[in-house]
Motif scaffolding. Structure first.
Motif, PDB file in Angstrom:
ATOM      1  N   SER A 136       3.878  -0.574  -4.271  1.00 30.45           N
ATOM      2  CA  SER A 136       2.711  -0.769  -5.139  1.00 30.45           C
ATOM      3  C   SER A 136       3.145  -1.513  -6.387  1.00 30.45           C
ATOM      4  CB  SER A 136       2.077   0.573  -5.534  1.00 30.45           C
ATOM      5  OG  SER A 136       2.945   1.305  -6.380  1.00 30.45           O
ATOM      6  N   SER A 188      -3.807   2.474  -2.671  1.00 29.32           N
ATOM      7  CA  SER A 188      -2.592   2.600  -3.473  1.00 29.32           C
ATOM      8  C   SER A 188      -1.798   1.312  -3.586  1.00 29.32           C
ATOM      9  CB  SER A 188      -1.713   3.711  -2.895  1.00 29.32           C
ATOM     10  OG  SER A 188      -1.485   3.522  -1.503  1.00 29.32           O
ATOM     11  N   VAL A 189      -2.479   0.171  -3.685  1.00 28.97           N
ATOM     12  CA  VAL A 189      -1.756  -1.078  -3.936  1.00 28.97           C
ATOM     13  C   VAL A 189      -1.241  -1.124  -5.370  1.00 28.97           C
ATOM     14  CG1 VAL A 189      -3.005  -2.381  -2.177  1.00 28.97           C
ATOM     15  CG2 VAL A 189      -3.869  -2.346  -4.517  1.00 28.97           C
ATOM     16  N   ASN A 190      -1.876  -0.359  -6.244  1.00 27.60           N
ATOM     17  CA  ASN A 190      -1.448  -0.256  -7.630  1.00 27.60           C
ATOM     18  C   ASN A 190      -1.126   1.199  -7.964  1.00 27.60           C
ATOM     19  OD1 ASN A 190      -4.052  -2.561  -8.548  1.00 27.60           O
ATOM     20  ND2 ASN A 190      -1.924  -3.038  -8.139  1.00 27.60           N
ATOM     21  N   THR A 191      -0.216   1.390  -8.898  1.00 28.86           N
ATOM     22  CA  THR A 191       0.045   2.707  -9.474  1.00 28.86           C
ATOM     23  C   THR A 191      -0.198   2.603 -10.969  1.00 28.86           C
ATOM     24  OG1 THR A 191       1.719   3.279  -7.804  1.00 28.86           O
ATOM     25  CG2 THR A 191       1.743   4.523  -9.868  1.00 28.86           C
ATOM     26  N   TRP A 212       0.899  -1.171   0.000  1.00 25.86           N
ATOM     27  CA  TRP A 212       0.000   0.000   0.000  1.00 25.86           C
ATOM     28  C   TRP A 212       0.925   1.205   0.000  1.00 25.86           C
ATOM     29  CZ3 TRP A 212      -5.468  -0.784   1.263  1.00 25.86           C
ATOM     30  CH2 TRP A 212      -6.226   0.391   1.268  1.00 25.86           C
TER      31      TRP A 212
END
Length: 222
Positions: free
Chosen positions: A143, A75-78, A57
């Motif tokens: 992330s 915000s685990v992904n960007t 995260w």
């Protein structure tokens, strides 16, 4: 959006770790990594690549009990189209190892996705370092970068594909000092590096198989 993945110890992960110059025994294995979990990331240092533990995260918040995932930012992904505004893309890139990941379409019809050849997955990611004001401890967060959808996954998850690095991209990706982001454009093209086995499951948390697996071709016919 990749929000659940698997990391179990197997021959392909040991080989991946060896290719990255790290010890596979030091990885944080888990059958189900979900948002906010502690995961293993691989980063470059002046002494070579190293494994670090990170909170999955990217944006954290200081609380009375320590640093926690920031509730205002999932915000685990960007996303790829946000990378230009992320200083971590220039300075703090990492690799997140996995053996499988899970996707669903609008939260429905989840599938477990595994390389058909049993190879390991090296996700491209970002990381940040934080200092816990309570303890002075340095805490790392991370992330996974997501790219536009891949046609092979159109019926599984049409919106995005996690950045999956090939072995010949590892060194450039991790060497932030020597590799400017302008040299990474080809990295940000959605790719699968092998066919995938897609198994229908009841839900992400339990992963009970509810249908026959299908094969997703890395280069589907159009």
């Amino acid at each position: 959006m990749c929000t659940n993945f698997v990391l179990i110890k197997k021959k392909s992960i040991v080989q991946l770790a060896g290719n990255l110059g790290v010890n596979a025994d030091e990885l944080h294995y888990q059958p189900h990594a979900k948002p906010g979990a502690v995961i293993s990331i691989i980063t470059a240092t002046s002494k070579g690549n190293t494994i670090k533990e990170a909170i999955w995260w990217l944006f954290l918040k200081q609380t009375e009990t320590g640093l926690k995932p920031h509730p205002d930012y999932f915000s685990v992904n960007t996303r790829y189209d946000k990378l230009a505004s992320r200083p971590e893309f220039r300075t703090s890139r990492c690799i997140i190892p996995a053996t499988a990941f899970m996707e669903s379409q609008d939260g429905k019809r989840p599938h477990l996705l595994e390389p058909i050849d049993d190879s390991a997955i090296a996700f491209g990611g970002l990381f940040k370092e934080w200092t816990d004001k309570l303890t002075g401890e340095v805490v790392i967060s991370a992330s996974i970068i997501t790219l536009p959808g891949h046609p092979a996954l159109a019926n599984i998850h049409r919106k995005s594909t996690p950045l999956w690095l090939s072995e010949n991209q590892f060194e450039q990706w991790l060497d932030c000092d020597a590799t400017p982001t302008s040299a990474l454009n080809d990295f940000l093209i959605p790719k699968l590096h092998t066919d995938l086995k897609a198994t229908p499951i009841d839900k992400m948390s339990t992963r009970h198989q509810i249908g026959e697996p299908i094969r997703l071709a890395q280069m589907p016919n159009h």
